[in-house]
Design a protein around this motif. Structure first.
Motif, PDB file in Angstrom:
ATOM      1  N   PRO A   1       0.736  -1.216   0.029  1.00 32.01           N
ATOM      2  CA  PRO A   1      -0.104  -0.076  -0.068  1.00 32.01           C
ATOM      3  C   PRO A   1       0.817   1.300  -0.066  1.00 32.01           C
ATOM      4  CG  PRO A   1       0.107  -0.768   1.888  1.00 32.01           C
ATOM      5  CD  PRO A   1       0.728  -2.006   1.223  1.00 32.01           C
TER       6      PRO A   1
ATOM      7  N   GLN B   1      -4.271   8.564   4.781  1.00 27.41           N
ATOM      8  CA  GLN B   1      -4.488   7.172   5.680  1.00 27.41           C
ATOM      9  C   GLN B   1      -4.688   7.433   6.857  1.00 27.41           C
ATOM     10  OE1 GLN B   1      -0.705   5.159   4.415  1.00 27.41           O
ATOM     11  NE2 GLN B   1      -2.006   3.649   3.650  1.00 27.41           N
ATOM     12  N   HIS B   2      -5.414   6.645   7.538  1.00 28.07           N
ATOM     13  CA  HIS B   2      -5.716   6.585   9.267  1.00 28.07           C
ATOM     14  C   HIS B   2      -4.954   5.312   9.817  1.00 28.07           C
ATOM     15  CE1 HIS B   2      -8.818   3.402   9.157  1.00 28.07           C
ATOM     16  NE2 HIS B   2      -9.273   4.158   7.988  1.00 28.07           N
ATOM     17  N   LYS B   3      -4.770   5.601  11.010  1.00 27.56           N
ATOM     18  CA  LYS B   3      -4.013   4.515  11.810  1.00 27.56           C
ATOM     19  C   LYS B   3      -4.726   3.301  11.884  1.00 27.56           C
ATOM     20  CE  LYS B   3      -3.987   4.443  16.306  1.00 27.56           C
ATOM     21  NZ  LYS B   3      -3.952   5.135  17.894  1.00 27.56           N
TER      22      LYS B   3
ATOM     23  N   GLN C   1      -4.773   1.262   8.692  1.00 23.97           N
ATOM     24  CA  GLN C   1      -5.080   0.771   7.416  1.00 23.97           C
ATOM     25  C   GLN C   1      -4.123  -0.237   6.894  1.00 23.97           C
ATOM     26  OE1 GLN C   1      -6.344   4.687   5.838  1.00 23.97           O
ATOM     27  NE2 GLN C   1      -7.584   3.483   4.556  1.00 23.97           N
ATOM     28  N   SER C   2      -2.921   0.251   7.250  1.00 20.32           N
ATOM     29  CA  SER C   2      -1.702  -0.642   6.693  1.00 20.32           C
ATOM     30  C   SER C   2      -1.574  -1.952   7.398  1.00 20.32           C
ATOM     31  CB  SER C   2      -0.700   0.098   6.552  1.00 20.32           C
ATOM     32  OG  SER C   2      -0.446   0.957   5.721  1.00 20.32           O
TER      33      SER C   2
ATOM     34  N   ARG D   1      -3.347  -4.313  11.343  1.00 17.45           N
ATOM     35  CA  ARG D   1      -3.333  -4.428  12.646  1.00 17.45           C
ATOM     36  C   ARG D   1      -3.172  -6.162  12.799  1.00 17.45           C
ATOM     37  NH1 ARG D   1      -7.882  -1.362  11.643  1.00 17.45           N
ATOM     38  NH2 ARG D   1      -9.341  -3.202  11.621  1.00 17.45           N
TER      39      ARG D   1
ATOM     40  N   ASP E   1       0.729  -0.964  11.156  1.00 15.46           N
ATOM     41  CA  ASP E   1       0.445   0.140  11.953  1.00 15.46           C
ATOM     42  C   ASP E   1       0.267  -0.181  13.431  1.00 15.46           C
ATOM     43  OD1 ASP E   1       0.249   2.061   9.663  1.00 15.46           O
ATOM     44  OD2 ASP E   1      -1.957   1.672   9.469  1.00 15.46           O
TER      45      ASP E   1
ATOM     46  N   HIS F   1      -6.366  -7.886  11.455  1.00 10.85           N
ATOM     47  CA  HIS F   1      -6.238  -8.142  10.063  1.00 10.85           C
ATOM     48  C   HIS F   1      -5.733  -9.506   9.739  1.00 10.85           C
ATOM     49  CE1 HIS F   1      -6.601  -3.432   9.382  1.00 10.85           C
ATOM     50  NE2 HIS F   1      -7.871  -4.061   8.917  1.00 10.85           N
TER      51      HIS F   1
ATOM     52  N   TRP G   1      -1.947  -7.557   3.181  1.00 13.25           N
ATOM     53  CA  TRP G   1      -1.943  -6.652   1.920  1.00 13.25           C
ATOM     54  C   TRP G   1      -2.369  -7.284   0.749  1.00 13.25           C
ATOM     55  CZ3 TRP G   1       3.706  -4.213   2.754  1.00 13.25           C
ATOM     56  CH2 TRP G   1       3.851  -3.465   3.860  1.00 13.25           C
TER      57      TRP G   1
ATOM     58  N   ASN H   1      -6.214  -7.991   0.744  1.00 13.72           N
ATOM     59  CA  ASN H   1      -6.919  -6.462   0.794  1.00 13.72           C
ATOM     60  C   ASN H   1      -6.925  -5.898  -0.834  1.00 13.72           C
ATOM     61  OD1 ASN H   1      -8.167  -4.123   1.856  1.00 13.72           O
ATOM     62  ND2 ASN H   1      -6.223  -3.142   1.677  1.00 13.72           N
TER      63      ASN H   1
ATOM     64  N   SER I   1     -10.028  -5.594  -3.905  1.00 10.12           N
ATOM     65  CA  SER I   1     -10.102  -4.344  -4.501  1.00 10.12           C
ATOM     66  C   SER I   1      -9.320  -4.045  -5.748  1.00 10.12           C
ATOM     67  CB  SER I   1      -9.473  -3.122  -3.441  1.00 10.12           C
ATOM     68  OG  SER I   1      -7.951  -3.430  -3.051  1.00 10.12           O
TER      69      SER I   1
END
Length: 349
Positions: free
Chosen positions: A62, A68-70, A72-73, A75, A102, A146, A286, A289, A293
């Motif tokens: 990514p 981005q917010h905490k 997203q990459s 957990r 993250d 995730h 990743w 995800n 998408s």
């Protein structure tokens, strides 16, 4: 090419005859299904080149943006850590962070928690595994994760093993990708149905763990290469991705077999597999995800295969880089220190 065409024609004839053979021999005891399965892999699944695989890995990374917010990459959860073994879950969790996740959570026994917390303030440590209500406590965290690594430093306490088996069932019900290593593999060897058929799983056995799991699954090593046995192991587990750690790691989902041809290091200090498992969890998130998408970026390559290859390649390059500087003094902390430079050179767009 002529040989491939000949095998394809033969295979097609065999497939056409199979219903007749099965009706004639109700027990099918005259048909070598292992041969057909192996032939199917050879003909129908042409492994992509190393260059193609690496490009697909780069596609799933990514981009870093200011929007981005905490979280997203990634957990990432690590289930492991006991009184005796606190380093392994730390290595897995911190490697996930250094790679680009993250948040990194460690779910461990009560006695291990203060030690793991002391290693780094960046990890979120949960001292729950030896509690009576551990499974219930874990359930509140599962939706926030995730991907999950199971096994580093877990130990073999029967009560905790039983608890973790229940947690795995909950993780499967939530369709979380799993990476299983170390004592997690010991647990799987004792109970292979636990992960059988759950294809969002990567197992990362070393030579001894691979041998034990092969025996548990009743796989024969006679006249079989490591590639054949690894593919048979994945097939016996109904598609679980096998990443066999060795000089040149073998990755397979039984459909394709890849080999990581990166040299790595002759220094085999403890903890390198923990770096690999933590990295695999991040890459797995990743890949899954991006498959949902942007499916064209990875095409038909199994996300688990892609992730295992990426993690093995990364860990080998980190080992190579650290050994060039530290030689016999190389430790896993040195490898972790190389993650940024290796990742930037090998995987960034």
């Amino acid at each position: 090419m002529t040989s491939l065409v000949a095998r394809l024609v033969l295979y097609q004839h065999l497939m056409q005859m199979l219903p007749i053979l099965c009706s004639r021999y109700s027990k099918c005891n005259k048909i070598n299904f292992k041969f057909l399965s192996k032939m199917n892999r050879e003909i129908c699944s042409v492994a992509p080149s190393d260059t193609d695989i690496l490009q697909k890995i780069r596609n799933i990374v990514p981009p870093l943006t200011y929007n981005q917010h905490k979280g997203q990459s990634g957990r990432i959860g690590v289930i492991g850590g006991s009184e005796e073994y606190t380093g392994a879950p730390y290595f897995a969790a911190i490697s996930a962070l250094k790679l680009g996740a993250d948040l990194s959570h460690v779910f461990c026994s009560t006695s291990a928690a203060p030690v793991i917390k002391s290693y780094s303030p960046e990890l979120i440590v949960h001292p729950i595994l030896d509690k009576a209500n551990a499974r219930k406590e874990m359930q509140q965290w599962i939706p926030r994760l995730h991907a999950v690594v199971i096994g580093p430093g877990l130990g073999r306490d029967p009560a905790i093993m039983n608890t973790v088996e229940g947690i795995i069932e909950d993780l499967k019900a939530s369709e979380k990708p799993l990476v299983i290593d170390a004592d997690g593999l010991f647990m799987v060897t004792q109970n292979t149905p636990l992960i059988k058929g759950y294809i969002n799983t990567i197992i990362t056995p070393n030579a001894i763990e691979f041998q034990r799991l092969s025996q548990a699954l009743g796989l024969s090593a006679v006249n079989q290469t490591d590639h054949d046995i690894a593919a048979s192991m994945s097939n016996a587990l109904d598609g679980v991705v096998v990443a066999k750690k060795q000089k040149y790691d073998i990755i397979t989902d039984s459909n394709i077999v890849l080999q990581v041809k990166t040299n790595g290091s002759p220094r085999r200090c403890g903890g390198q597999g923990d770096l690999l498992s933590g990295a695999a969890a991040v890459f797995f998130h990743w890949a899954l995800n991006h498959r949902s998408s942007l499916p064209t970026l990875i095409n038909d390559v199994n996300p688990g295969v892609l992730s295992a290859y990426a993690a093995c390649h990364l860990s080998k390059l980190c080992a190579e880089a650290s050994f060039s500087k530290m030689g016999r003094s190389t430790t896993t902390s040195d490898l972790i220190g190389e993650i940024h430079s290796v990742f930037e050179k090998e995987f960034e767009h």
